[in-house]
Design an enzyme around this catalytic site. Sequence first.
Site, PDB file in Angstrom:
ATOM      1  N   HIS A   1       4.707   7.190  -1.339  1.00 41.16           N
ATOM      2  CA  HIS A   1       5.096   6.974   0.054  1.00 41.16           C
ATOM      3  C   HIS A   1       4.723   5.462   0.104  1.00 41.16           C
ATOM      4  O   HIS A   1       3.293   5.240   0.448  1.00 41.16           O
ATOM      5  CB  HIS A   1       4.488   7.935   1.100  1.00 41.16           C
ATOM      6  CG  HIS A   1       4.627   9.540   0.673  1.00 41.16           C
ATOM      7  ND1 HIS A   1       5.798   9.985   1.126  1.00 41.16           N
ATOM      8  CD2 HIS A   1       3.918  10.206  -0.059  1.00 41.16           C
ATOM      9  CE1 HIS A   1       5.681  11.435   0.486  1.00 41.16           C
ATOM     10  NE2 HIS A   1       4.680  11.265  -0.194  1.00 41.16           N
TER      11      HIS A   1
ATOM     12  N   MET B   1       0.821  -1.359   0.059  1.00 40.57           N
ATOM     13  CA  MET B   1      -0.068  -0.093   0.076  1.00 40.57           C
ATOM     14  C   MET B   1       0.913   1.145  -0.380  1.00 40.57           C
ATOM     15  O   MET B   1       2.030   1.302   0.575  1.00 40.57           O
ATOM     16  CB  MET B   1      -0.937  -0.091   1.342  1.00 40.57           C
ATOM     17  CG  MET B   1      -2.115   1.136   1.267  1.00 40.57           C
ATOM     18  SD  MET B   1      -2.667   1.301   2.878  1.00 40.57           S
ATOM     19  CE  MET B   1      -1.415   2.502   3.532  1.00 40.57           C
ATOM     20  N   CYS B   2       0.376   2.314  -0.468  1.00 43.37           N
ATOM     21  CA  CYS B   2       1.122   3.353  -0.426  1.00 43.37           C
ATOM     22  C   CYS B   2       0.112   4.716  -0.414  1.00 43.37           C
ATOM     23  O   CYS B   2      -1.012   4.520  -0.789  1.00 43.37           O
ATOM     24  CB  CYS B   2       2.240   3.438  -1.509  1.00 43.37           C
ATOM     25  SG  CYS B   2       1.538   3.740  -3.196  1.00 43.37           S
ATOM     26  N   GLY B   3       0.777   5.864  -0.241  1.00 44.00           N
ATOM     27  CA  GLY B   3       0.006   7.185  -0.498  1.00 44.00           C
ATOM     28  C   GLY B   3       0.399   7.806  -1.815  1.00 44.00           C
ATOM     29  O   GLY B   3       1.912   7.722  -1.937  1.00 44.00           O
TER      30      GLY B   3
END
Length: 608
Positions: A52, A1-3
């Site tokens: 991120h 997962m990431c931003g």
Amino acid sequence: MCGIFFQLTLSAAQFEKDKRIYEFLKRRGPNSSRELSFPAVDLSYHCSFSAHVLHMRGLLTLQPFQDDAGNVLMWNGEVFGGISVMPEENDTTVICQKLSSCKNSLEVLALLSAIQGPWAFVFYQKAEDYLWFGRDLFGRRSLLWKYDAEISVFTLTSVAAGISALGQSDWKEVPAVGVFKVDVKAAAQSGSVSFELFPWARNVINPSLSEMMVNSVPSGCNFEINRAGLSITSPVCPLNMSIPEKKVEVNPSSQVSGGNLEEFLISKEKTEVVNRLIGVLSEAVRRRVHSLPFVAKDNLPLSSGQASIAILFSGGIDSMILAVLADKHVPVHQPIDLLNVAFKLKEPKKQPEKKLKKQRNKSNNSETVQVSSLSSSPFDVPDRITGKAGLKELQDLNPERQWNFVEINITREELQQMRQERICHLVHPLDTVLDDSIGCAVWFAARGKGVITEEEEQKPFTSSAKVILTGIGADEQLAGYSRHRVRFSMSGHEGLIQELAMELARISSRNLGRDDRVIGDHGKEARFPYLDEEVVNYLNSLPVWEKADLSLPRGVGEKLLLRLSAKQLGLGQSAVLPKRAMQFGSRIAKMEDGHEKASDKCTRLLYD
């Protein structure tokens, strides 16, 4: 997962990025941060990428990921099936390689439609100057957009900043209606952004699609459904619309109860349906608890007493079944964290002993206990009581497992503080009283900070798990809400089917983007086994009367198929607990204005 964060600038205007958004994105992806930007050769536009990463599988792969051809991918998703990703591989690398090899739009759509699992992505296709982006069919990952016409800047992000009491916001959720493509060069020439939509096949003839898009597209932008008529194939089959030949009458006084629920399992056909659901749901859980790096979000190795998996846990049937199935797939030496949130009740007034005795005698189970008068603790809310009962059932089923029952106790003061500092931004752009209640409850639960009881002593505890299983999707598919009973009583099976079809169609806009933003704020990933494509496929294939029988009493008829599965798995009282919404079970709803409606706009979500 990431931003993920992307900006397309069509002017030479200088502007300052919102530092709050950067901090929110960084919390979503604490394991690596990276930025990438480049101008067009003729300087007519400028692209900025920022990602991120929360490391979940394979080797840690930095994002934005750029290949040798100059294509750029930001991937916020998990591949649980449909395309091959080996345990040692990182899905970002695999997806980028496959996208880069696509020769046309049809191949891009075929690849995305094959993926089983949640995703939101941004992909810049350098050779054609195309920008692709979108969310999966259920919208299990957040993606927001807006367009600042004054400075000609188009932005995509996983999370944004909320609305101040004095200001306005143009952020909207990217609707999970298909995949979007922007011709960047054409946008630079025209000075405006136009989206080409490739809708999910189920939406191609949906007359409300255009209306939905008009309400969702950022102000100043245009969209059109692609002229070639291409669509992205849905990964799930259509809902079974069958209606029983014989009309079923509602019978709330039926003798069927939790005590004789097993009688349904005498039928071989019913048992086969139950076992098939257990099978696909068990596999969905297995996919979501395996192949995890055994490290905490700060990249330090987990000790033998730390869990890699947690469950949002109320002791109700949805979370109990997830716990039982996780127990089958998580090695027995690893703990499983059960996250149980409670908001502090007002101190109860002392009542005469005679009245208390009368109330106790009137109550035959924990569901009907008057918590406000019988509690020994201001945090003994309904979900705490059923959670502890559920813990006992799990301990009886597997006493070898270390079940960490995390009591997460929240006061009004802490709720108000964290809502202002963090939660109001994460819930945004959703803004109702219900969004506030659910968003706050899930944020505190996912944080996992509370106490556990060891040898009759409470000790401070913070969950180390990076993956959080949540039961969302069960009620929407198996008629678990009270509104389903209302619709059934008014319009029979036909009305109930229409209600269930609407539930799945709107789950992306009502729940999942918000929940992803809220849980992801802790550097943790939400996973939704009940929305696994194979689970949804199986439930969609069944006639509605196999999934629920709303002629039966509350606590039995709704989610009947799931209740029978619970019995088959060895569960007891938790199999027949009536549905109780999180805002009521955790008692967060009691902290605020009791005269509010769930659909009202919530002024508490404005920040000072």
